[in-house]
Design an enzyme around this catalytic site. Structure first.
Site, PDB file in Angstrom:
ATOM      1  N   ARG A 157     110.609  14.480 -12.669  1.00 48.57           N
ATOM      2  CA  ARG A 157     110.415  15.914 -12.494  1.00 48.57           C
ATOM      3  C   ARG A 157     111.780  16.605 -12.451  1.00 48.57           C
ATOM      4  O   ARG A 157     112.509  16.485 -11.473  1.00 48.57           O
ATOM      5  CB  ARG A 157     109.630  16.222 -11.224  1.00 48.57           C
ATOM      6  CG  ARG A 157     109.454  17.727 -10.998  1.00 48.57           C
ATOM      7  CD  ARG A 157     108.340  18.084 -10.027  1.00 48.57           C
ATOM      8  NE  ARG A 157     108.602  17.690  -8.658  1.00 48.57           N
ATOM      9  CZ  ARG A 157     107.905  18.138  -7.604  1.00 48.57           C
ATOM     10  NH1 ARG A 157     106.902  18.987  -7.798  1.00 48.57           N
ATOM     11  NH2 ARG A 157     108.175  17.703  -6.394  1.00 48.57           N
ATOM     12  N   ASP A 215     108.779  19.497   1.995  1.00 50.58           N
ATOM     13  CA  ASP A 215     109.755  19.619   0.926  1.00 50.58           C
ATOM     14  C   ASP A 215     109.990  21.096   0.679  1.00 50.58           C
ATOM     15  O   ASP A 215     109.575  21.941   1.474  1.00 50.58           O
ATOM     16  CB  ASP A 215     109.318  18.870  -0.334  1.00 50.58           C
ATOM     17  CG  ASP A 215     108.039  19.433  -0.957  1.00 50.58           C
ATOM     18  OD1 ASP A 215     107.570  20.501  -0.524  1.00 50.58           O
ATOM     19  OD2 ASP A 215     107.533  18.807  -1.897  1.00 50.58           O
TER      20      ASP A 215
END
Length: 527
Positions: free
Chosen positions: A163, A447
């Site tokens: 990613r 996150d």
């Protein structure tokens, strides 16, 4: 180290960095920059214009100009090797220890994260690329400061899916013609250049997760990047495969168009639930009660607008022959507290059971101990089948009104919710600024996405004059400041370690102007 013309490396060159920052790799990055940078910037302008229209009273709807795509008969490419069975995927940053633990976890796929679970320090960016290359070569090893050695298991390992950073982020340490390069293209380009052929030789391929897309035009840009990249390395069209995270509110109205733009390179869609909630708040933050969310932890996947979003995603993917991948439950197990561990596993099992029953082909976990839980749930539904693409969910009919029904979300706005948002935001930013982008806070894996929810919700409550349901207090800057001081005091005897994080949180949570992403000012503060 000799750089190509027009390329300048600002970051320090540590051991082995020359293996990644080779002249040929940098020339490849320079070509990507010169070819696509102006389009990237134009698309970001388009985002801002769309956001202004929504703030001014506009709404989202399915695009009338692309009805022919939604009504047409087409399918994405068949699943690529290593992406046929995705029943359990583990996510995490690309530091050496996490890379080894993820690849040894027994998951089908590892999402190697250069985005929300990673702080884009220069060292993290380049050393993450080294770890990926060594992992593909099966040579990666790591010894902890305590002397514990980590190495990759023999036998089959999870498929690596990288990613990269979103289109909005830049890489300040690599300049092309005096301009910062795109963080997206740096992360994509370095991995693709160094690992694509090696992955193909191992029977896999260069695979990616694409974050933060807000329109099919942004997917089209990625597709054009893929075409150029494959041409430069002499690889067939369709070698690259990408799964798109539907994690922005606008993208939820363009799922079919996004799949269509990437159809030769598509590996499906993912329900990026946390960023999706953040995007809902961000896009309609000035619109009062119609788009006001209650306490973050009260917003579950059964909320009507979240239910509509996931139902539409599965229906869209399976209609077009694409995988539908579920999101990450934030609960994490504890190896020290059996009660916490039992509660976390039960919540994760319930979450994955809902996804598997709804037709998802796999889902995410954030900890190796949760891989067996997710696999057990999907095994029970899939059996020997690698996926459930044949379950097309033809009965699903999701309207724009259902996606927009944010006000129907049950829950309250409470002081506990406000305190949680402030504390999580400050604790996460303190860790982020020190170089760690995945942080356990209050038995949840936080996150950048969950930190974004925390700070944007504070901003929304403050700027919409929310009165807390339990105390009757109006959310003001003074209240947020007081709660921040009280929460920092609870964290320990050294409040000074949170001073910079507190200042940054206030900048992105209570200022008059709303910052699009907290990582933008945070990145500028990072040495």
């Amino acid at each position: 180290m000799s750089n190509p013309a027009g390329v300048e490396i600002i970051g320090p060159l540590h051991d082995r960095y020359d293996e990644i920052l080779t002249p040929d790799a940098l020339a490849f990055l320079a070509e990507l920059h010169r070819t696509f940078e102006q389009r990237r910037r134009a698309l970001l302008v388009g985002r801002a214009e769309r956001g202004a229209a929504l703030a001014g009273g506009g709404l989202l709807d399915f695009l009338p100009g692309t009805r022919n795509i939604r009504d047409g008969e087409w399918r994405v490419a068949d699943p690529a090797p290593g992406l046929v069975d995705r029943r359990v995927e583990i996510t995490g940053p690309t530091d050496a220890k996490m890379t080894i633990n993820a690849l040894n976890s027994g998951a089908k796929v590892w999402l190697a994260d250069h985005e929300d679970a990673n702080t884009p320090r220069w060292e993290n960016v380049i050393e993450g690329q080294l770890n990926l290359r060594d992992a593909v070569a099966r040579t990666l090893e790591f010894t902890s400061p305590e002397g514990r050695r980590y190495r990759l298991n023999d036998g089959e390992l999870p498929t690596i899916v990288v990613r990269p950073r979103g289109w909005h982020l830049t890489e300040k340490h690599i300049l092309v013609d005096g301009e910062r390069s795109s963080g997206s293209l740096v992360d994509f380009g370095l991995y693709f250049f160094h690992c694509a052929k090696a992955q193909l030789a191992r029977g896999s391929g260069p695979y990616f997760y694409l974050p933060k897309l807000e329109s099919h035009l942004e997917a089209r840009l990625w597709n054009d990047v893929f075409v150029l990249a494959q041409q430069r390395l002499g690889l067939p069209l369709g070698t690259i495969r990408a799964t798109v995270l539907i994690e922005t509110f606008p993208a939820a109205f363009e799922m079919e168009e996004i799949l269509y733009e990437l159809r030769a390179h598509s590996a499906g869609l993912n329900a990026g639930r946390w960023d999706f909630m953040f995007s809902v708040i961000k896009k309609f933050r000035t619109r009062g009660r119609d788009f006001l969310l209650p306490d973050r932890n009260a917003v579950t996947m059964t909320a009507p607008f979240m239910r509509a979003y996931t139902e539409l995603l599965v229906r869209t993917c399976h209609k077009r022959g694409a995988h539908a991948i579920g999101g990450m439950a934030a609960f994490i197990p504890s190896r020290r507290d059996p009660e916490v561990n039992e509660a976390a596993i039960a919540k994760v099992r319930d979450d994955k059971r809902r996804e598997a029953t709804d037709g998802f082909d796999g889902s995410w976990v954030a900890h190796p101990d949760l891989v067996p839980v997710c696999r057990e749930v999907f095994d029970a539904v899939l059996g020997e089948r690698p996926h459930q693409l044949d379950r097309t969910r033809d009965e699903v009919r999701v309207t724009a009104a259902q996606l927009l029904a944010v006000a129907d979300t049950p829950g309250r706005t409470t002081e506990a919710g406000l305190r949680n948002a402030v504390s999580v935001g400050i604790q996460y930013l303190a860790s982020w600024l020190r170089g760690s982008g995945a942080v356990a806070v209050f038995n949840l894996m936080e996150d950048a996405a969950t930190a974004e929810i925390s700070r944007s919700q504070v901003w929304q409550w403050l700027h919409n004059d929310v009165v807390l349901d339990d105390t009757g207090d109006k959310v003001t800057r003074e209240l947020v400041e007081r709660i921040a001081d009280e929460e920092i005091a609870r964290l320990g005897p050294d409040p000074a370690r949170y001073a910079e994080a507190r200042a940054l949180f206030m900048e992105v949570a209570v200022a008059d102007d709303f910052v699009d992403f907290l990582t933008l000012p945070a990145y500028e503060r990072m040495a």
